[in-house]
Design a protein around this motif. Structure first.
Motif, PDB file in Angstrom:
ATOM      1  N   PRO A   1      75.127  53.458  18.801  1.00 19.12           N
ATOM      2  CA  PRO A   1      75.719  52.379  17.991  1.00 19.12           C
ATOM      3  C   PRO A   1      76.072  51.139  18.798  1.00 19.12           C
ATOM      4  CG  PRO A   1      76.657  54.482  17.365  1.00 19.12           C
ATOM      5  CD  PRO A   1      75.812  54.746  18.579  1.00 19.12           C
TER       6      PRO A   1
ATOM      7  N   LYS B   1      70.430  50.147  22.488  1.00 19.62           N
ATOM      8  CA  LYS B   1      71.104  49.505  21.369  1.00 19.62           C
ATOM      9  C   LYS B   1      70.172  49.095  20.242  1.00 19.62           C
ATOM     10  CE  LYS B   1      75.409  49.661  22.513  1.00 19.62           C
ATOM     11  NZ  LYS B   1      75.419  51.034  22.989  1.00 19.62           N
TER      12      LYS B   1
ATOM     13  N   ALA C   1      71.639  51.198  15.501  1.00 20.01           N
ATOM     14  CA  ALA C   1      72.555  52.158  14.891  1.00 20.01           C
ATOM     15  C   ALA C   1      73.919  51.523  14.671  1.00 20.01           C
ATOM     16  CB  ALA C   1      72.686  53.397  15.778  1.00 20.01           C
ATOM     17  N   ARG C   2      74.523  51.844  13.520  1.00 22.44           N
ATOM     18  CA  ARG C   2      75.880  51.381  13.223  1.00 22.44           C
ATOM     19  C   ARG C   2      76.742  52.594  12.870  1.00 22.44           C
ATOM     20  NH1 ARG C   2      75.428  45.545  12.949  1.00 22.44           N
ATOM     21  NH2 ARG C   2      77.715  45.563  12.787  1.00 22.44           N
ATOM     22  N   ALA C   3      77.973  52.617  13.394  1.00 24.72           N
ATOM     23  CA  ALA C   3      78.873  53.747  13.202  1.00 24.72           C
ATOM     24  C   ALA C   3      80.288  53.246  12.973  1.00 24.72           C
ATOM     25  CB  ALA C   3      78.836  54.669  14.420  1.00 24.72           C
TER      26      ALA C   3
ATOM     27  N   ASP D   1      83.471  48.126  14.162  1.00 22.81           N
ATOM     28  CA  ASP D   1      82.912  48.598  12.891  1.00 22.81           C
ATOM     29  C   ASP D   1      83.691  49.783  12.316  1.00 22.81           C
ATOM     30  OD1 ASP D   1      80.901  46.711  12.841  1.00 22.81           O
ATOM     31  OD2 ASP D   1      79.360  48.037  13.646  1.00 22.81           O
TER      32      ASP D   1
ATOM     33  N   THR E   1      77.072  54.209   7.315  1.00 26.34           N
ATOM     34  CA  THR E   1      76.585  54.255   8.691  1.00 26.34           C
ATOM     35  C   THR E   1      75.132  54.689   8.711  1.00 26.34           C
ATOM     36  OG1 THR E   1      77.266  56.564   9.007  1.00 26.34           O
ATOM     37  CG2 THR E   1      78.890  54.856   9.532  1.00 26.34           C
TER      38      THR E   1
ATOM     39  N   ASN F   1      76.996  60.047  16.599  1.00 24.76           N
ATOM     40  CA  ASN F   1      76.687  58.750  16.012  1.00 24.76           C
ATOM     41  C   ASN F   1      75.338  58.203  16.448  1.00 24.76           C
ATOM     42  OD1 ASN F   1      79.105  58.411  14.511  1.00 24.76           O
ATOM     43  ND2 ASN F   1      80.208  57.837  16.383  1.00 24.76           N
ATOM     44  N   ASP F   2      74.623  58.953  17.305  1.00 24.38           N
ATOM     45  CA  ASP F   2      73.311  58.511  17.784  1.00 24.38           C
ATOM     46  C   ASP F   2      72.229  58.936  16.802  1.00 24.38           C
ATOM     47  OD1 ASP F   2      74.863  57.806  19.921  1.00 24.38           O
ATOM     48  OD2 ASP F   2      74.027  59.294  21.299  1.00 24.38           O
TER      49      ASP F   2
END
Length: 385
Positions: free
Chosen positions: A273, A281, A297-299, A304, A310, A373-374
């Motif tokens: 993320p 990234k 990726a967004r978490a 955030d 997500t 979160n990956d």
């Protein structure tokens, strides 16, 4: 110097590639994924054209407070300062992974009286560049030589809350000359909207000083392009950290944190993320002379933390599209869902088991697995998935 530093880093970043499963390291030519800067206003090209405020190290700014003959202050400079600081600088420190230190010299000793009524400055009529310059120069004249502007890279002008006529907060991206002879490269004037947006309005407007465009639209549905996925779009969005593209553009990401796809083939990578330091990234897929697709990726971490969805955010970038006209367009994994937290695109990320396909560039991105979160993705570019 800042412009040269960004240029050198970008030249390294574009040589980073995503490896096809079982393949050798590809030989990517220089410039493969860094879109060139164009004549578009605040172009999304990498690197940011020279002239913007530096995005690394300590950026020195000066903040002054003004009132008007028709709107004398009933508040204090300190109360205005506290609405913007330390929130704004702390946000930049987190988003930049500590690369940017925004140092703000806030002159809170008094309000400086502007020479004209607040109604004379043109905010109600849409604020032309000429009127904006006049406002800034009047502020500098009001301050006079009571403040040293030596070394100031961004000038902030904050009006009393009583000046309701000064309604919104624009950036000014031409240089000014201070009374002490100092050249000030970039400026930001705040308005009544600072009380709605809070300190993140400082981050949005300073983003322009750093060379970033508006990601909201100047016409129509303002937030149809990116929703709340970047502070340069919907300032109050639930996932406001800057896009990986912007962090690359500002030289906050190392060369090995951006993957580049510019040749037909099948590629895999794992995305970490943008809101956490380290790791890959984004993957950039070059689709044309001024265009690219980006996956990141967004978490619910860091800036955030309040994101209402997500996963893998996918968006198109066009360096030839000007600020306010959609230089970045997020791809919606759930079209017509109604979104979450106030906008259709706020639930746009692709999750495990979902697929994005762009028929124009014949690009397919599959989100295959998730670990914490990956997210692991498989990209088919110009070939069957």
């Amino acid at each position: 110097m800042a412009g040269h530093r960004v240029l050198l880093v970008a030249a390294v970043v574009i040589a980073s590639v995503v490896l096809p499963a079982g393949a050798a390291h590809a030989d990517v030519p220089a410039g493969a994924c860094a879109l060139p800067a164009t004549g578009a206003h605040l172009t999304e090209g990498v690197p940011t054209p020279a002239g913007s405020a530096p995005s690394h190290g300590t950026v020195r700014t000066t903040m002054v407070f003004v009132d008007f003959p028709d709107a004398p202050a009933t508040d204090t400079p300190a109360s205005l300062r506290d609405n913007l600081l330390p929130g704004g600088p702390n946000w930049f420190s987190a988003s930049s992974y500590g690369n940017l230190n925004l140092s703000v010299k806030a002159v809170t000793t008094r309000f400086h009286r502007m020479p004209r009524p607040s109604t004379d400055y043109g905010w109600r009529r849409g604020l032309t560049a000429e009127a904006h310059a006049r406002y800034l120069n009047d502020a500098l004249t009001a301050v006079g030589r009571t403040v040293s502007f030596s070394g100031t890279q961004v000038f902030y002008v904050v009006p009393t809350r009583a000046a309701t006529e000064i309604s919104f907060s624009p950036a000014y991206i031409n240089p000014l000359t201070a009374p002490d002879g100092s050249t000030i490269p970039r400026s930001v004037t705040f308005g009544q909207d600072m009380w709605y947006w809070g300190s993140k309005v400082l981050n949005h407007e300073t983003g322009h000083a750093l060379g970033l465009p508006d990601l909201y639209g100047y016409q129509g549905d303002s937030h149809r392009f990116v929703g709340g996925w970047d502070v340069m779009g919907l300032i109050s969005g639930p996932g406001p950290d800057l896009l990986a593209w912007h962090k690359w553009k500002l030289n906050w990401l190392r060369y090995d944190q951006i993957g580049c796809v510019s040749r037909t083939g099948r590629y895999t990578d794992t995305l970490v993320p943008v809101s956490t330091p380290g790791g890959r990234k984004a993957v950039v897929i070059r689709t044309g002379p001024t265009t690219a697709l980006v996956a990141e990726a967004r978490a619910r971490t860091g800036l955030d933390a309040t994101a209402c969805a997500t996963g893998v955010l996918i968006y198109a970038v066009d360096a030839a599209t000007p600020s306010g006209s959609g230089p970045v367009v997020v791809k919606d994994s759930r079209p017509n869902s109604g979104g979450c937290d106030g906008h259709e695109l706020n639930d746009a990320p692709f999750t495990t088991g979902s697929r994005f396909h762009d028929p124009t560039s014949n690009t397919t991105i599959d989100v295959t697995t998730r670990s914490g979160n990956d997210h692991r993705i498989v990209i088919a570019f110009g070939t069957s998935p």
